[in-house]
Design a protein around this motif. Structure first.
Motif, PDB file in Angstrom:
ATOM      1  N   GLU A  72       0.803  -1.227   0.000  1.00  0.00           N
ATOM      2  CA  GLU A  72       0.000   0.000   0.000  1.00  0.00           C
ATOM      3  C   GLU A  72       0.836   1.278   0.000  1.00  0.00           C
ATOM      4  OE1 GLU A  72      -2.664  -0.362   3.283  1.00  0.00           O
ATOM      5  OE2 GLU A  72      -3.810  -1.977   2.349  1.00  0.00           O
ATOM      6  N   VAL A  73       1.960   1.259  -0.715  1.00  0.00           N
ATOM      7  CA  VAL A  73       2.765   2.471  -0.842  1.00  0.00           C
ATOM      8  C   VAL A  73       2.062   3.408  -1.815  1.00  0.00           C
ATOM      9  CG1 VAL A  73       4.976   3.427  -1.596  1.00  0.00           C
ATOM     10  CG2 VAL A  73       4.908   1.289  -0.297  1.00  0.00           C
ATOM     11  N   ARG A  74       1.870   4.648  -1.392  1.00  0.00           N
ATOM     12  CA  ARG A  74       1.141   5.614  -2.195  1.00  0.00           C
ATOM     13  C   ARG A  74       1.954   6.880  -2.403  1.00  0.00           C
ATOM     14  NH1 ARG A  74      -0.961   1.647  -3.218  1.00  0.00           N
ATOM     15  NH2 ARG A  74      -3.143   1.008  -2.916  1.00  0.00           N
ATOM     16  N   ARG A  75       1.492   7.694  -3.309  1.00  0.00           N
ATOM     17  CA  ARG A  75       2.145   8.945  -3.659  1.00  0.00           C
ATOM     18  C   ARG A  75       2.395   9.800  -2.426  1.00  0.00           C
ATOM     19  NH1 ARG A  75       0.747  12.728  -8.709  1.00  0.00           N
ATOM     20  NH2 ARG A  75       2.107  14.480  -8.211  1.00  0.00           N
ATOM     21  N   GLY A  76       3.617  10.337  -2.347  1.00  0.00           N
ATOM     22  CA  GLY A  76       3.967  11.237  -1.269  1.00  0.00           C
ATOM     23  C   GLY A  76       4.504  10.569  -0.024  1.00  0.00           C
ATOM     24  N   GLU A  77       4.438   9.228   0.044  1.00  0.00           N
ATOM     25  CA  GLU A  77       4.994   8.532   1.200  1.00  0.00           C
ATOM     26  C   GLU A  77       6.520   8.533   1.124  1.00  0.00           C
ATOM     27  OE1 GLU A  77       3.418   4.799   2.342  1.00  0.00           O
ATOM     28  OE2 GLU A  77       1.379   5.278   1.704  1.00  0.00           O
ATOM     29  N   ARG A  78       7.147   8.063   2.172  1.00  0.00           N
ATOM     30  CA  ARG A  78       8.592   7.909   2.213  1.00  0.00           C
ATOM     31  C   ARG A  78       8.931   6.434   2.381  1.00  0.00           C
ATOM     32  NH1 ARG A  78       8.191  12.142   0.332  1.00  0.00           N
ATOM     33  NH2 ARG A  78       8.925  14.162   1.098  1.00  0.00           N
ATOM     34  N   VAL A  79       9.967   6.004   1.677  1.00  0.00           N
ATOM     35  CA  VAL A  79      10.453   4.625   1.775  1.00  0.00           C
ATOM     36  C   VAL A  79      11.877   4.683   2.293  1.00  0.00           C
ATOM     37  CG1 VAL A  79      11.007   2.521   0.501  1.00  0.00           C
ATOM     38  CG2 VAL A  79       8.968   3.850  -0.106  1.00  0.00           C
ATOM     39  N   LEU A  80      12.146   3.945   3.341  1.00  0.00           N
ATOM     40  CA  LEU A  80      13.467   3.914   3.966  1.00  0.00           C
ATOM     41  C   LEU A  80      14.285   2.771   3.372  1.00  0.00           C
ATOM     42  CD1 LEU A  80      15.402   4.903   6.202  1.00  0.00           C
ATOM     43  CD2 LEU A  80      14.251   3.312   7.759  1.00  0.00           C
ATOM     44  N   LEU A  81      15.484   3.088   2.877  1.00  0.00           N
ATOM     45  CA  LEU A  81      16.394   2.084   2.339  1.00  0.00           C
ATOM     46  C   LEU A  81      17.585   1.949   3.276  1.00  0.00           C
ATOM     47  CD1 LEU A  81      16.515   3.111  -1.447  1.00  0.00           C
ATOM     48  CD2 LEU A  81      14.842   1.664  -0.277  1.00  0.00           C
ATOM     49  N   ILE A  82      17.833   0.737   3.744  1.00  0.00           N
ATOM     50  CA  ILE A  82      19.003   0.451   4.575  1.00  0.00           C
ATOM     51  C   ILE A  82      19.766  -0.663   3.868  1.00  0.00           C
ATOM     52  CG2 ILE A  82      19.856  -0.077   6.893  1.00  0.00           C
ATOM     53  CD1 ILE A  82      17.177   0.742   8.016  1.00  0.00           C
ATOM     54  N   LEU A  83      20.537  -0.261   2.858  1.00  0.00           N
ATOM     55  CA  LEU A  83      21.161  -1.201   1.938  1.00  0.00           C
ATOM     56  C   LEU A  83      22.554  -0.717   1.571  1.00  0.00           C
ATOM     57  CD1 LEU A  83      18.074  -1.416  -0.432  1.00  0.00           C
ATOM     58  CD2 LEU A  83      18.895  -3.333   0.943  1.00  0.00           C
ATOM     59  N   PRO A  84      23.485  -1.642   1.356  1.00  0.00           N
ATOM     60  CA  PRO A  84      24.807  -1.253   0.835  1.00  0.00           C
ATOM     61  C   PRO A  84      24.709  -0.944  -0.650  1.00  0.00           C
ATOM     62  CG  PRO A  84      24.680  -3.630   1.044  1.00  0.00           C
ATOM     63  CD  PRO A  84      23.390  -3.088   1.610  1.00  0.00           C
ATOM     64  N   GLU A  85      25.842  -0.594  -1.242  1.00  0.00           N
ATOM     65  CA  GLU A  85      25.860  -0.247  -2.668  1.00  0.00           C
ATOM     66  C   GLU A  85      25.890  -1.522  -3.515  1.00  0.00           C
ATOM     67  OE1 GLU A  85      28.965   2.520  -3.544  1.00  0.00           O
ATOM     68  OE2 GLU A  85      28.363   3.893  -1.951  1.00  0.00           O
ATOM     69  N   TYR A  86      24.724  -2.056  -3.814  1.00  0.00           N
ATOM     70  CA  TYR A  86      24.576  -3.204  -4.697  1.00  0.00           C
ATOM     71  C   TYR A  86      23.192  -3.120  -5.309  1.00  0.00           C
ATOM     72  CZ  TYR A  86      21.997  -6.103  -1.186  1.00  0.00           C
ATOM     73  OH  TYR A  86      21.080  -6.612  -0.294  1.00  0.00           O
ATOM     74  N   PRO A  87      22.837  -3.992  -6.285  1.00  0.00           N
ATOM     75  CA  PRO A  87      21.615  -3.801  -7.056  1.00  0.00           C
ATOM     76  C   PRO A  87      20.334  -3.557  -6.272  1.00  0.00           C
ATOM     77  CG  PRO A  87      22.988  -5.355  -8.198  1.00  0.00           C
ATOM     78  CD  PRO A  87      23.692  -5.050  -6.882  1.00  0.00           C
TER      79      PRO A  87
END
Length: 203
Positions: A72-87
């Motif tokens: 249910e990700v919608r316009r204007g939300e924020r997504v947190l990425l906790i990932l190293p530099e890979y695909p």
């Protein structure tokens, strides 16, 4: 080269793209570049193999569809990425933009306290996390501050496959999300210029 890319500040770390084709909309730029150079390698893939521009676009669309229709990700939300530099970092980044959501990237070494502070300030409710960093988001999954988390296998493993992160009602596998084959919802209107906190990496 990044030095010639007008969106160089809005391209995820570890990705090399040619000159962007659409000012103000990095995802449309990716679409145009993938159409022109689908086989161009844009990111090293480690055990999962290199990532081409065409594969990046396809994976981003699949992940965006999963995020929209399962999480249910919608316009204007924020997504947190906790990932190293890979695909998975690149795929998650462009998938969030395809959802017309903002991107907040934290270092994989961030503590649970730092993650909690970031969620409080940004209002993010979804995180995409390398499996090695799951401990930093577990408290937020347990108490509902995160409505969902997508776990990706670490770089030493094949990130295209399940991460082995275990089971939790709000935990999803990155590889399974890509393989689910869920199409992204119709594209948003013109213009998707990332502004702060999109693309912001805090430590």
């Amino acid at each position: 080269m990044h030095t010639n890319n007008p969106h160089r500040n809005h391209v995820p770390a570890g990705v090399t793209l040619p000159v962007a084709a659409h000012d103000g909309d990095p995802f449309r730029s990716l679409e145009a570049i993938a159409e022109a150079s689908p086989d161009a390698v844009v990111a090293a893939g480690g055990a999962g193999g290199p990532l081409t521009c065409g594969q990046l676009l396809e994976a981003s669309l699949m992940l965006a569809g999963y995020m929209q229709q399962r999480l249910e990700v919608r316009r204007g939300e924020r997504v947190l990425l906790i990932l190293p530099e890979y695909p998975p970092l690149a795929i998650g980044w462009y998938a969030a933009l395809r959802c017309d959501a903002g991107v907040i990237a934290l270092d994989p070494g961030s503590t649970a306290g730092e993650v909690a502070g970031c969620l409080r300030e940004s209002g993010a409710r979804l995180a995409i996390v390398v499996a090695d960093a799951l401990a930093s988001v577990s408290p937020m999954l347990e108490d509902g501050r995160l409505r969902g988390c997508i776990a990706a296998a670490p770089p030493a493993s094949n990130w295209r496959r399940p991460s082995g992160a275990g089971r939790h009602p709000r935990l999803h596998e990155f590889g399974d999300a890509l393989a689910a084959g869920i199409e992204a919802m119709p594209a948003r209107g013109p213009g998707n210029t990332p502004g702060l906190p999109r693309g912001l990496r805090t430590r």
